[in-house]
Design an enzyme around this catalytic site. Structure first.
Site, short mmCIF file in Angstrom:
data_model
loop_
_atom_site.label_atom_id
_atom_site.label_comp_id
_atom_site.label_asym_id
_atom_site.label_seq_id
_atom_site.Cartn_x
_atom_site.Cartn_y
_atom_site.Cartn_z
N LYS A 262 1.09 -1.27 -0.30
CA LYS A 262 -0.20 -0.44 -0.21
C LYS A 262 1.09 1.55 -0.45
O LYS A 262 1.91 1.30 1.09
CB LYS A 262 -0.32 -0.19 1.65
O1 G3P Z 1 -7.10 1.57 5.50
C1 G3P Z 1 -8.16 2.45 5.10
C2 G3P Z 1 -9.77 2.47 5.76
O2 G3P Z 1 -8.86 1.67 6.45
C3 G3P Z 1 -10.09 3.46 6.66
O3 G3P Z 1 -11.36 3.45 6.99
O4 G3P Z 1 -12.95 3.44 9.33
O5 G3P Z 1 -10.22 4.60 9.18
O6 G3P Z 1 -11.88 5.39 7.84
P1 G3P Z 1 -11.49 4.36 8.40
#
Ligand code: G3P
Length: 226
Positions: free
Chosen positions: A86
């Protein structure tokens, strides 16, 4: 649409894998930080649970392309060939993507908030682009519509798929699933919500009650003829 788990908690991963059709696991530095453990220790444990063929996504930390590239080499050496590196979709990240894609590395372009980031990452050789659906919503924009626009833009690209991330509810996932998005990575509690439904629970309970009325308490198709 492929379905991945966005979590690094081993017990959560084992539980979700045991019930649902899962294609892999994604992590990010914040998710790994929640474990309080060494990142490689956690990631190797996840790899052992999901097997060599499943997708494991893990993020580089460096800010310069050259350093991101070195990190990517080490990560894939340790975590196996089905590891997606990533890389944040910033200019240095695009530079690293162009280099690593030529070397044959699998790349997930992350931290995507706009369709033009997705476009640039795809052109730089990313296998996946990861828009943050709920975080886009939180900016007052529309995460679902932005992701659909990315899908339309990427239609011309041979290789790049969308790996939608940052979900807070089942409807966000359903909308993207219906639109033909390639993959979604979802936290365990939201995956459970894809199928949690009081009507379904009640219907299954009624079937059991009716069968037991017919054949006796605790009977199933295994022993109802005994
Ligand atoms: O890696 C990106 C994703 O995990 C973000 O999720 O829930 O932190 O917005 P969130």
């Amino acid at each position: 649409m492929k379905l991945l788990i966005d979590d690094a908690d081993i017990e959560n991963i084992k539980r979700i894998y045991s019930y649902y059709p899962i294609d892999g696991v994604t992590t990010n530095p914040s998710i790994l930080a929640q474990s309080g453990r060494n990142p490689y220790e956690v990631l190797k444990e996840i790899r052992a649970v999901i097997g060599d063929n499943a997708e494991l996504h893990a993020q580089v930390i460096s800010e310069k392309a050259e350093d991101m590239i070195e990190e990517a080499h080490k990560m894939v050496d340790i975590l196996g060939k089905n590891t997606y590196v990533k890389i944040p979709t910033v200019p240095e990240g695009l530079k690293a993507m162009k280099h690593l894609s030529k070397e044959g590395y699998k790349i997930t372009a992350t931290a995507i908030y706009t369709p033009m980031q997705a476009y640039l990452a795809a052109r730089s050789g990313a296998d996946y682009v990861a828009p943050y659906v709920n975080r886009i919503d939180n900016l007052g924009a529309n995460g679902i519509e932005s992701t659909k626009m990315m899908q339309d833009i990427l239609d011309g690209e041979q290789k790049t798929q969308i790996l939608a991330a940052s979900f807070k509810n089942a409807n966000q996932i359903q909308e993207l699933c219906a639109y033909g998005i390639g993959a979604a990575t979802v936290a365990p509690d939201v995956i459970d919500n894809l199928i949690k439904n009081a009507c379904v629970t009640a219907a299954v309970k009624d079937f059991t009650r009716d069968f037991e009325t017919l054949c006796g308490k605790g009977k199933t198709m295994l022993d109802c003829d005994a």
